[in-house]
Scaffold this active site. Structure first.
Site, PDB file in Angstrom:
ATOM      1  N   ASP A   1       1.058  -0.856   0.287  1.00 28.81           N
ATOM      2  CA  ASP A   1      -0.088  -0.078  -0.377  1.00 28.81           C
ATOM      3  C   ASP A   1       0.862   1.091  -0.421  1.00 28.81           C
ATOM      4  O   ASP A   1       1.290   1.546   0.804  1.00 28.81           O
ATOM      5  CB  ASP A   1      -1.025  -0.170   1.645  1.00 28.81           C
TER       6      ASP A   1
ATOM      7  N   GLU B   1       1.151  -0.310  -4.464  1.00 30.09           N
ATOM      8  CA  GLU B   1       0.740   0.428  -4.930  1.00 30.09           C
ATOM      9  C   GLU B   1       1.316   1.665  -4.880  1.00 30.09           C
ATOM     10  O   GLU B   1       2.222   2.491  -4.067  1.00 30.09           O
ATOM     11  CB  GLU B   1      -0.556   0.853  -3.809  1.00 30.09           C
TER      12      GLU B   1
END
Length: 193
Positions: free
Chosen positions: A112, A164
């Site tokens: 993330d 990401e």
């Protein structure tokens, strides 16, 4: 079937014991596990955040802590304080977490906002009108070093990674992280591309 875990290494909950310790006192050993800065004061003596960076969820990216008189950085909501990757103890502990899951059979990770882990240590004010400050943390000065450290662990386990990586102002910079000769990540997804 393969198991890919979603792993957040940029920030924790404000309810995490690390942050509770960090917030408890300026001399607590966990204080430097997060990004704390002194306030700025204007000519009238009014307190302001350390810079003008904005949160991805609106408002300032800084939250004032009355108990210790300093601000902590949260690029997302105030309940998600950013970890201080400049601190080697933080990185070692996060690397241990990666190994913990790999030792238990995880085949890899979706990382993330992994490109936010390195911030410009000067924390300058931004001139951007949207997501002020992102030019100083979306591909910070030590990003590739940090990704290389994670990549070395993943290669040792033959594990998969997809990062990401939003808000990067120079896509060429972020694409470096998936070059085969660099050993950082296997794949990325980048909304702006």
């Amino acid at each position: 079937m393969k198991l890919v875990l979603d792993l957040v290494l940029n920030h924790t909950s404000d309810q995490h014991e690390w942050f509770k310790q960090s917030r408890s006192a300026k001399d607590n050993p966990f204080r430097d596990w997060y990004i704390w800065k002194k306030p700025k004061y204007d000519a009238q003596g009014h307190r302001h955040p350390p810079n003008n960076w904005t949160s991805h969820f609106q408002g300032s990216a800084w939250e004032f802590d009355e108990a210790t008189g300093e601000y902590y950085l949260h690029l997302f909501c105030r309940e998600q304080p950013d970890l201080n990757w400049e601190n080697p103890a933080v990185r070692r502990t996060l690397h241990d977490i990666v190994r913990f899951w790999l030792d238990r059979g995880a085949d890899g990770f979706r990382l993330d906002v992994i490109n936010f882990v390195s911030k410009d240590p000067a924390f300058p004010d931004s001139t951007a009108t949207v997501l002020a400050g992102s030019e100083f943390y979306a591909a910070g000065p030590r990003l590739h070093e940090y990704l290389g450290e994670i990549g070395a662990i993943l290669r040792a386990y033959d594990a998969f990674s997809v990062g990401e990586m939003p808000c990067v102002h120079d896509p060429k910079e972020i694409i470096k992280s998936v070059r085969s000769d660099r050993g950082e990540l296997n794949m990325i997804f980048h909304f702006e591309l």
